[in-house]
Enzyme design. Structure first.
Site, PDB file in Angstrom:
ATOM      1  N   CYS A   6       1.264  19.022  -2.656  1.00  0.00           N
ATOM      2  CA  CYS A   6       0.557  19.287  -3.906  1.00  0.00           C
ATOM      3  C   CYS A   6       1.516  19.105  -5.082  1.00  0.00           C
ATOM      4  O   CYS A   6       2.632  19.633  -5.069  1.00  0.00           O
ATOM      5  CB  CYS A   6       0.004  20.711  -3.893  1.00  0.00           C
ATOM      6  SG  CYS A   6      -0.784  21.199  -5.437  1.00  0.00           S
ATOM      7  N   CYS A  11       2.081  22.851  -6.707  1.00  0.00           N
ATOM      8  CA  CYS A  11       2.743  23.984  -6.033  1.00  0.00           C
ATOM      9  C   CYS A  11       3.603  23.585  -4.838  1.00  0.00           C
ATOM     10  O   CYS A  11       4.164  24.447  -4.180  1.00  0.00           O
ATOM     11  CB  CYS A  11       1.713  25.028  -5.622  1.00  0.00           C
ATOM     12  SG  CYS A  11       0.648  24.521  -4.251  1.00  0.00           S
ATOM     13  N   CYS A  67      -6.299  21.924  -3.606  1.00  0.00           N
ATOM     14  CA  CYS A  67      -5.252  22.654  -2.894  1.00  0.00           C
ATOM     15  C   CYS A  67      -5.728  24.103  -2.786  1.00  0.00           C
ATOM     16  O   CYS A  67      -6.076  24.725  -3.791  1.00  0.00           O
ATOM     17  CB  CYS A  67      -3.944  22.573  -3.670  1.00  0.00           C
ATOM     18  SG  CYS A  67      -2.642  23.636  -2.997  1.00  0.00           S
ATOM     19  N   CYS A  89      -3.261  26.662  -4.883  1.00  0.00           N
ATOM     20  CA  CYS A  89      -3.212  26.775  -6.350  1.00  0.00           C
ATOM     21  C   CYS A  89      -4.444  26.228  -7.068  1.00  0.00           C
ATOM     22  O   CYS A  89      -4.485  26.211  -8.297  1.00  0.00           O
ATOM     23  CB  CYS A  89      -1.959  26.089  -6.893  1.00  0.00           C
ATOM     24  SG  CYS A  89      -2.023  24.283  -6.835  1.00  0.00           S
ATOM     25  N   CYS A 126     -10.172  11.185  -0.232  1.00  0.00           N
ATOM     26  CA  CYS A 126      -9.866  10.242  -1.309  1.00  0.00           C
ATOM     27  C   CYS A 126      -9.135  11.032  -2.399  1.00  0.00           C
ATOM     28  O   CYS A 126      -9.742  11.860  -3.083  1.00  0.00           O
ATOM     29  CB  CYS A 126     -11.177   9.653  -1.810  1.00  0.00           C
ATOM     30  SG  CYS A 126     -10.995   8.284  -2.925  1.00  0.00           S
TER      31      CYS A 126
END
Length: 151
Positions: A64, A67, A113, A116, A136
Site C-alpha cells: 500500500c 501504509c 487497503c 488504512c 485492477c
C-alpha cells in the site's frame, strides 16, 4: 477466493485486518503527492496505460502506498490488457476491504487497503484461473517493495 466471496464481503463486511492505520486528512495530504492523494484518499483513477506498474515485471511484493501493508505478490500479477496493473488475489485475505460501488451508473466492487482505507481500484470476475478474479489496481496506490517488506 472466488467471486462469490468478494460479493459476500462487499455486502456483509470484509475480514478484519491485523492492525489499523488512522491519519487525518491533513496528515495524508502532507505524506502524498497531489496525484497520489487524489487517487488514494479521494477514490480517483489514473488514466489507463500511464501508471508506473502497468508494464512492470520485477519480482517482489506490492505494498500500500499509504501504509506499506503488503497487498499483492508479483507472482500473482498478469497482463490484463486493461491499462492498469492486475492481480489474481491478495497476499492475505484480510489485507483488502471490499465495498459495493454504484458510481458512474455502474455496479462494481471497490477494493481498498483494509489497514488504512486507501482506494486501490476495483475487482472483477473476469480474471484467469484458478481464482477467476482481476484486481485492477491504480499504480499510484501501490509501491513495489523488494525484500524489505515481510508478510
Amino acid at each position: 477466493m472466488k467471486w462469490t466471496d468478494v460479493l459476500n464481503y462487499a455486502k456483509n463486511g470484509s475480514p478484519q485486518p491485523d492492525t489499523r492505520v488512522e491519519k487525518s486528512d491533513a496528515e495524508w495530504q502532507q505524506l502524498l503527492t497531489p496525484d497520489e492523494y487524489r487517487i488514494t484518499r479521494r477514490k480517483g483513477t489514473e488514466r489507463a496505460f500511464t501508471g508506473e506498474y502497468c508494464e512492470a515485471h520485477e519480482p517482489g511484493l506490492y505494498a500500500c502506498r499509504c501504509c506499506d501493508t503488503p497487498l499483492f505478490d508479483s507472482t500473482q500479477k498478469f497482463e490484463s490488457g486493461t491499462g492498469w496493473p492486475s492481480f489474481t488475489e491478495p497476499v492475505k485475505e484480510n489485507v483488502i476491504k471490499y465495498e459495493a460501488d454504484y458510481s458512474y451508473g455502474m455496479t462494481r466492487v471497490e477494493v481498498m487497503c483494509a489497514v488504512c482505507d486507501c482506494h486501490l481500484g476495483h475487482v472483477f470476475p473476469d480474471g484467469p484461473k484458478p481464482s477467476g478474479l482481476r484486481f485492477c489496481i491504480n499504480s499510484a496506490s501501490i509501491r513495489l517493495a523488494k525484500s524489505d517488506v515481510a508478510l
